[in-house]
Design a protein around this motif. Structure first.
Motif, short mmCIF file in Angstrom:
data_model
loop_
_atom_site.label_atom_id
_atom_site.label_comp_id
_atom_site.label_asym_id
_atom_site.label_seq_id
_atom_site.Cartn_x
_atom_site.Cartn_y
_atom_site.Cartn_z
N PHE A 136 14.32 110.32 100.75
CA PHE A 136 14.36 111.78 100.81
C PHE A 136 15.80 112.23 100.66
N TYR A 137 16.00 113.27 99.86
CA TYR A 137 17.36 113.73 99.57
C TYR A 137 17.92 114.55 100.74
N HIS A 138 17.23 115.63 101.12
CA HIS A 138 17.67 116.45 102.24
C HIS A 138 16.97 116.02 103.52
N ARG A 139 17.61 116.34 104.67
CA ARG A 139 17.05 115.96 105.96
C ARG A 139 17.35 117.04 107.01
N SER A 192 9.97 126.69 100.40
CA SER A 192 9.60 125.66 99.44
C SER A 192 10.58 124.51 99.59
N ALA A 193 10.08 123.29 99.70
CA ALA A 193 10.95 122.14 99.92
C ALA A 193 10.50 120.97 99.04
N VAL A 194 11.50 120.27 98.51
CA VAL A 194 11.28 119.07 97.70
C VAL A 194 12.13 117.95 98.29
N SER A 207 14.66 128.14 99.76
CA SER A 207 14.30 127.16 98.75
C SER A 207 15.15 125.91 98.91
N ILE A 208 14.51 124.79 99.22
CA ILE A 208 15.18 123.50 99.39
C ILE A 208 14.85 122.71 98.13
#
Length: 228
Positions: free
Chosen positions: A150-153, A171-173, A135-136
């Motif tokens: 975008f927060y994560h990369r 799941s990624a946001v 879960s991201i």
């Protein structure tokens, strides 16, 4: 060095060097910076320590029967999760978090490699922030704004084995760059299924799902329509 965070979007702002710190009481500090504060920082925004982000190697561990989740990483420096067994965690096996509104979990991820792990029957309950085995999940009132932020990369999920009942895998946001490649997924009927798609991406870009091997609960091969 402290970095200022716009809490509603989790958008990182300017950094500033600390000059002095004075403890007012057990809950409050007065911080003096070497330069003026950024003009766009306001009440409710946050700060994080930009000098103390760790790089992480999490290798050859067994995580079993954990109440919340298997592991949680939030750092912009490289993270390697390799050769572990995640066995019967109540929530997600791996959570990449990010929050400046409640838990204050610091550090957008940039460069996470998850490879050659075994995931065995995790997500046995719908614990907090539990959207998938991996879960991201940064949380903010205006996540995904402004457009193109975008927060994560750069999250690579490769050569893992998933032995799981029917639950979402990833799941990624607000993530730019998710690769799910050359994994083996073997479904079972050990717990009730969620009847949800294997992947969920929201405010994401550059997602690749390819060259995975999937078997249903009867051991028959499955072709994912989500493979690109």
């Amino acid at each position: 060095t402290l970095r200022f965070i716009h809490a509603r979007q989790l958008r990182p702002g300017a950094t500033a060097k600390v000059k002095t710190i004075r403890r007012i009481d057990s809950s409050n500090l007065e911080i003096e910076f070497e330069t003026d504060l950024p003009a766009d920082i306001g009440v409710g925004d946050a700060i994080e320590n930009a000098d103390w982000f760790p790089a992480v190697t999490f290798r050859n561990n067994t995580v079993r029967n954990n109440r919340a989740r298997g592991s949680l990483f939030t750092t912009p420096r490289p993270v390697l999760v390799e050769g572990n067994t995640f066995d019967h965690s109540s929530g997600s096996a791996i959570l990449l978090a990010g929050d400046a509104n409640g838990w204050y979990e610091s550090g957008a991820c940039d460069g996470v490699v998850i490879r050659k792990n075994i995931f065995r029957d995790n997500l046995t309950s719908r614990y907090q922030f539990t959207n998938a085995l991996i879960s991201i999940c940064p949380t903010a009132p205006a996540i995904g704004k402004p457009e193109g932020f975008f927060y994560h990369r750069n999250v690579r999920i490769e050569d893992n084995v998933f032995e799981t009942f029917d639950v979402p895998l990833v799941s990624a946001v607000s993530t730019d760059g998710v690769l799910f490649r050359s994994n083996t997924v073997r479904y079972n009927k050990n717990y009730p299924g969620w009847e949800k798609p294997p992947f969920n991406f929201r405010h994401c870009a550059n997602v690749q799902i390819e060259k995975n091997t999937v078997y249903d609960a009867d051991g028959k091969p499955v072709i994912w329509s989500t493979d690109l």
